[in-house]
Design a protein around this motif. Structure first.
Motif, PDB file in Angstrom:
ATOM      1  N   ASP A  96       9.923  87.761  55.777  1.00 20.20           N
ATOM      2  CA  ASP A  96       9.195  88.259  56.957  1.00 20.20           C
ATOM      3  C   ASP A  96       9.768  87.541  58.173  1.00 20.20           C
ATOM      4  N   ASN A 115      11.302  92.168  55.906  1.00 19.54           N
ATOM      5  CA  ASN A 115      10.081  92.714  56.493  1.00 19.54           C
ATOM      6  C   ASN A 115      10.071  92.320  57.964  1.00 19.54           C
ATOM      7  N   ASP A 185       5.977 101.103  58.292  1.00 12.99           N
ATOM      8  CA  ASP A 185       4.665 100.439  58.358  1.00 12.99           C
ATOM      9  C   ASP A 185       4.076 100.636  59.759  1.00 12.99           C
ATOM     10  N   PHE A 190      -1.218  95.265  65.363  1.00 14.27           N
ATOM     11  CA  PHE A 190      -0.118  94.791  66.222  1.00 14.27           C
ATOM     12  C   PHE A 190      -0.093  95.611  67.508  1.00 14.27           C
ATOM     13  N   GLY A 217      -0.563  96.815  55.948  1.00 14.51           N
ATOM     14  CA  GLY A 217      -1.043  95.433  55.933  1.00 14.51           C
ATOM     15  C   GLY A 217      -2.373  95.375  56.659  1.00 14.51           C
ATOM     16  N   LYS A 221      -7.644  91.298  58.298  1.00  8.23           N
ATOM     17  CA  LYS A 221      -7.352  91.486  59.734  1.00  8.23           C
ATOM     18  C   LYS A 221      -8.620  91.625  60.563  1.00  8.23           C
ATOM     19  N   ARG A 255       0.202  95.217  51.565  1.00  6.04           N
ATOM     20  CA  ARG A 255       0.502  93.797  51.806  1.00  6.04           C
ATOM     21  C   ARG A 255      -0.827  93.045  51.832  1.00  6.04           C
TER      22      ARG A 255
HETATM   23  C1  9MG Z   1       4.065  89.832  58.800  1.00  3.85           C
HETATM   24  N1  9MG Z   1       2.987  90.796  58.831  1.00  3.85           N
HETATM   25  C2  9MG Z   1       1.690  90.575  59.204  1.00  3.85           C
HETATM   26  N2  9MG Z   1       0.996  91.707  59.138  1.00  3.85           N
HETATM   27  C3  9MG Z   1       1.860  92.671  58.722  1.00  3.85           C
HETATM   28  C4  9MG Z   1       1.751  94.034  58.478  1.00  3.85           C
HETATM   29  O1  9MG Z   1       0.623  94.680  58.684  1.00  3.85           O
HETATM   30  N3  9MG Z   1       2.826  94.705  58.052  1.00  3.85           N
HETATM   31  C5  9MG Z   1       4.007  94.058  57.871  1.00  3.85           C
HETATM   32  N4  9MG Z   1       5.061  94.795  57.442  1.00  3.85           N
HETATM   33  N5  9MG Z   1       4.177  92.760  58.105  1.00  3.85           N
HETATM   34  C6  9MG Z   1       3.116  92.086  58.521  1.00  3.85           C
END
Ligand code: 9MG
Length: 278
Positions: A96, A115, A185, A190, A217, A221, A255
């Motif tokens: 990652d 990733n 993804d 984010f 992922g 969260k 994830r």
């Molecule tokens: C590093 N990381 C933290 N959250 C994530 C997510 O939702 N997807 C991916 N691919 N990496 C993530």
């Protein structure tokens, strides 16, 4: 559907789980836990025993507000661990990272999946992966971890995320990364508000329709906290619920931090999907 990760051909005909191994002092949900290399290796082995199909090693926190880590420090954190895990685990080791230098060193150390929350957007990142046999997960993010939650803004979040990832996948294929090596993804959390995350979850089938495996992922969260009011340490039930919904929505890789519970959840989703002839 299969994902080619170096010598591995991972069967994604039913959803699988990627176990998270953050070697950071400050990750939002498990900061500091696996910073000690011996504990980190033990945890990775345990996650594989629990059914993880990948182990994702990260040396830079991506939580909202997180600062970047210098490349030397990130290399110091992750490369010895990637090397140890690649020599020991029976599943692909994922790195990652957003940094091409870390991608190259991790691939040389045995990582077979990159990733990247920046979808290979850094200068030299496409080339770092293209010149290897590694697979890549391209994630959507609006902004940068440091500031991404300040003012997320979309007209149609699903259409915008799908278009962005379609573009990035095309860039990969043009650079020589075969379709069978690419995962998409939507990047829950984010640069997204709760409403955006929910729209993306509900519209996951539109991303899956591009024909690439989809990763989701959602584990621990903040959207779980926003819906349930629970702090990060009490989000197992919410994480499992979201994993189940994502798998039913077409995600092929989930994830997750809590691997054993998530493996059970995706098995339930897969059983229902099979019964429905999907
Ligand atoms: C590093 N990381 C933290 N959250 C994530 C997510 O939702 N997807 C991916 N691919 N990496 C993530």
């Amino acid at each position: 559907m299969r994902l080619t990760c170096g010598p591995f051909a991972v069967d994604l005909s039913t959803p699988v789980v990627m176990g998270v191994l953050n070697v950071t002092p400050d990750s939002f949900s498990d900061g500091g836990h696996w910073f000690d290399p011996v504990r980190a290796i033990d945890r990775a082995v345990e996650m594989v025993e629990e059914g993880a199909a990948f182990i994702d090693v990260g040396g830079e926190s991506t939580r909202p507000g997180a600062a970047t880590v210098p490349v030397d420090e990130e290399l110091r954190r992750v490369i010895p661990l990637v090397e140890a895990l690649a020599g020991r685990l029976t599943v692909p080791v994922s790195i990652d990272t957003r940094k091409p230098e870390v991608m190259r060193a991790a691939i040389a150390a045995g990582a077979t999946l990159v990733n990247d929350i920046a979808a290979l957007g850094a200068a030299g990142a496409l080339e770092a992966v293209a010149g290897s046999g590694a697979a890549v997960c391209l994630m959507h993010m609006q902004g940068e971890p440091r500031s991404m939650q300040a003012a997320p803004d979309y007209h149609d979040v699903v259409a915008e995320v799908v278009a962005y990832l379609q573009d990035r996948a095309a860039a990969c294929v043009a650079a020589g990364i075969a379709h069978e090596r690419v995962v998409l993804d939507p990047g829950f959390g984010f640069g997204k508000l709760l409403e955006h995350n929910l729209d993306l979850l509900a519209g996951l089938d539109r991303l899956a329709a591009l024909g690439f495996p989809v990763m989701a992922g959602l584990s621990r969260k903040s959207m779980i906290g926003q819906v349930t009011g629970r702090p990060v340490g009490e989000r197992l039930a919410g994480s499992v619920a979201l994993a189940t919904l994502a798998a039913l929505g077409g995600a092929r890789i989930i994830r997750a931090h809590d691997v054993a519970a998530t493996v059970d959840a995706v098995k339930i989703a897969a059983a229902l999907a099979a019964r429905q002839g999907r």
